[in-house]
Design a protein around this motif. Structure first.
Motif, PDB file in Angstrom:
ATOM      1  N   LEU A  25      20.474  33.659  33.473  1.00 12.52           N
ATOM      2  CA  LEU A  25      21.425  34.303  34.381  1.00 12.52           C
ATOM      3  C   LEU A  25      22.867  33.946  34.044  1.00 12.52           C
ATOM      4  N   ILE A  26      23.092  33.339  32.882  1.00 10.47           N
ATOM      5  CA  ILE A  26      24.431  32.857  32.526  1.00 10.47           C
ATOM      6  C   ILE A  26      25.440  34.005  32.454  1.00 10.47           C
ATOM      7  N   TYR A  27      25.154  35.003  31.663  1.00  9.63           N
ATOM      8  CA  TYR A  27      26.106  36.107  31.472  1.00  9.63           C
ATOM      9  C   TYR A  27      26.321  36.870  32.776  1.00  9.63           C
ATOM     10  N   LEU A  28      25.243  37.185  33.478  1.00 14.50           N
ATOM     11  CA  LEU A  28      25.367  37.897  34.751  1.00 14.50           C
ATOM     12  C   LEU A  28      26.183  37.064  35.745  1.00 14.50           C
ATOM     13  N   GLY A  29      25.932  35.781  35.792  1.00 13.61           N
ATOM     14  CA  GLY A  29      26.681  34.906  36.694  1.00 13.61           C
ATOM     15  C   GLY A  29      28.165  34.880  36.360  1.00 13.61           C
ATOM     16  N   LEU A  30      28.481  34.825  35.074  1.00 12.58           N
ATOM     17  CA  LEU A  30      29.883  34.834  34.672  1.00 12.58           C
ATOM     18  C   LEU A  30      30.552  36.165  34.982  1.00 12.58           C
ATOM     19  N   LEU A  31      29.833  37.249  34.812  1.00 13.29           N
ATOM     20  CA  LEU A  31      30.379  38.555  35.169  1.00 13.29           C
ATOM     21  C   LEU A  31      30.673  38.632  36.665  1.00 13.29           C
ATOM     22  N   LEU A  32      29.724  38.185  37.485  1.00 14.41           N
ATOM     23  CA  LEU A  32      29.924  38.210  38.938  1.00 14.41           C
ATOM     24  C   LEU A  32      31.069  37.288  39.357  1.00 14.41           C
ATOM     25  N   PHE A  33      31.165  36.126  38.726  1.00 10.49           N
ATOM     26  CA  PHE A  33      32.263  35.198  39.008  1.00 10.49           C
ATOM     27  C   PHE A  33      33.609  35.844  38.666  1.00 10.49           C
ATOM     28  N   SER A  34      33.669  36.537  37.539  1.00 14.80           N
ATOM     29  CA  SER A  34      34.902  37.202  37.112  1.00 14.80           C
ATOM     30  C   SER A  34      35.280  38.346  38.044  1.00 14.80           C
ATOM     31  N   ILE A  35      34.300  39.120  38.460  1.00 20.08           N
ATOM     32  CA  ILE A  35      34.559  40.207  39.408  1.00 20.08           C
ATOM     33  C   ILE A  35      35.058  39.625  40.735  1.00 20.08           C
ATOM     34  N   GLY A  36      34.469  38.511  41.143  1.00 19.96           N
ATOM     35  CA  GLY A  36      34.931  37.836  42.355  1.00 19.96           C
ATOM     36  C   GLY A  36      36.374  37.362  42.220  1.00 19.96           C
ATOM     37  N   GLY A  37      36.734  36.869  41.045  1.00 21.22           N
ATOM     38  CA  GLY A  37      38.111  36.454  40.798  1.00 21.22           C
ATOM     39  C   GLY A  37      39.074  37.625  40.868  1.00 21.22           C
ATOM     40  N   LEU A  38      38.674  38.761  40.317  1.00 19.71           N
ATOM     41  CA  LEU A  38      39.511  39.958  40.414  1.00 19.71           C
ATOM     42  C   LEU A  38      39.673  40.395  41.859  1.00 19.71           C
ATOM     43  N   ALA A  39      38.588  40.329  42.617  1.00 16.28           N
ATOM     44  CA  ALA A  39      38.664  40.700  44.032  1.00 16.28           C
ATOM     45  C   ALA A  39      39.591  39.753  44.785  1.00 16.28           C
ATOM     46  N   ALA A  40      39.539  38.467  44.468  1.00 14.89           N
ATOM     47  CA  ALA A  40      40.427  37.500  45.115  1.00 14.89           C
ATOM     48  C   ALA A  40      41.891  37.825  44.820  1.00 14.89           C
ATOM     49  N   LEU A  41      42.192  38.145  43.560  1.00 11.09           N
ATOM     50  CA  LEU A  41      43.559  38.537  43.203  1.00 11.09           C
ATOM     51  C   LEU A  41      43.966  39.823  43.905  1.00 11.09           C
TER      52      LEU A  41
END
Length: 102
Positions: A3-19
């Motif tokens: 789940l590494i890549y999927l987790g990193l993608l979700l983390f990145s999308i979450g970061g974009l949403a935070a911004l």
């Protein structure tokens, strides 16, 4: 199954949403901006499916993928990558537009 890549993608999308929500760039302003993410995602999924059917695109062997396929040679992570790509482009466009407007 990883789940590494999927987790990193979700983390990145979450970061974009935070911004986005911190600076009220797009979706935080109005939900209509969701279409500016979902339409390109749909376009590129159709593009991917066409490329797969023509034998141009293929999944390959990557140890960081979950192994879940949405269609032949179309991994689950592709959808989230396309969301990340479209959301990034939208936020960059909105941020530069805001800077140019000042």
């Amino acid at each position: 199954m990883s789940l590494i890549y999927l987790g990193l993608l979700l983390f990145s999308i979450g970061g974009l949403a935070a911004l986005d929500f911190k600076h009220e760039l797009a979706i935080a302003k109005t939900k209509r901006y969701l279409c500016m993410i979902l339409v390109p995602v749909a376009f590129f999924l159709i593009w991917d499916l066409a490329g797969i059917s023509l034998g141009i695109f293929f999944r390959g062997n990557a140890p960081y993928l979950t192994g879940i396929l949405l269609a032949e040679e179309l991994p689950l992570e592709e959808v989230f990558f396309l969301i990340l790509l479209s959301y990034s482009a939208l936020l960059l466009l909105k941020a530069f537009g805001r800077k140019a407007g000042k």
